[in-house]
Design an enzyme around this catalytic site. Sequence first.
Site: not given
Length: 148
Positions: A48, A52, A107
Site C-alpha cells: 500500500e 501510494n 481508487r
Amino acid sequence: MKTINTVKIVFPGISENERTARAVVSAFLVQLDPTVEELADIRTAVSEAVTNAIVHGYRQKAGDVEMHLKLLENREIYLRVKDRGCGIPDIQQAMEPLYTTLPEEDRAGLGFAVMESLMDSLKVKSEVDKGTTVVMRKKLRQPVCQEA
C-alpha cells in the site's frame, strides 16, 4: 532501540516494483521466522505504501522510491517508504477512509486505513513538491518453541 539488522533499497517508481518491494520485505523478514499472518500483514502494508508513492506521489512522472527496513530488538520491525514526489497538502484528509485524489481511476481511498489496521503504528510526513515519508512499525509475536 537497538538495530539488529537493516536493509535499504531504492527503485524506480513503476508499478512492477511494488512486487519487488514485497519480495524484499519477505526475504528480509525470514530471519525472524514470522507467522504467515504477520508476513502477509507487513507485505500488504508495504504494498500500500509503495503503491501510494508510485501512483499518488509521482502522478505520471518518473521518480525513485526508497524503502528502508530495520529489525529492532524485541522482534520489532521498522519500515520507511519515501518518495520525492508531489507531496500531500492535507495529511489528515488523505488519511480519511475513502478519500482519494484520483476518483476517476476508481481508487478506493483505503491505503492509509489498511496500513494503520495492519501495523502497530503509522506516521506520515509530507511536504508539497518535496515528497512523502511513511513510517510503520510492528512487533512480531515471540516464536513458539517446539521441543524434539
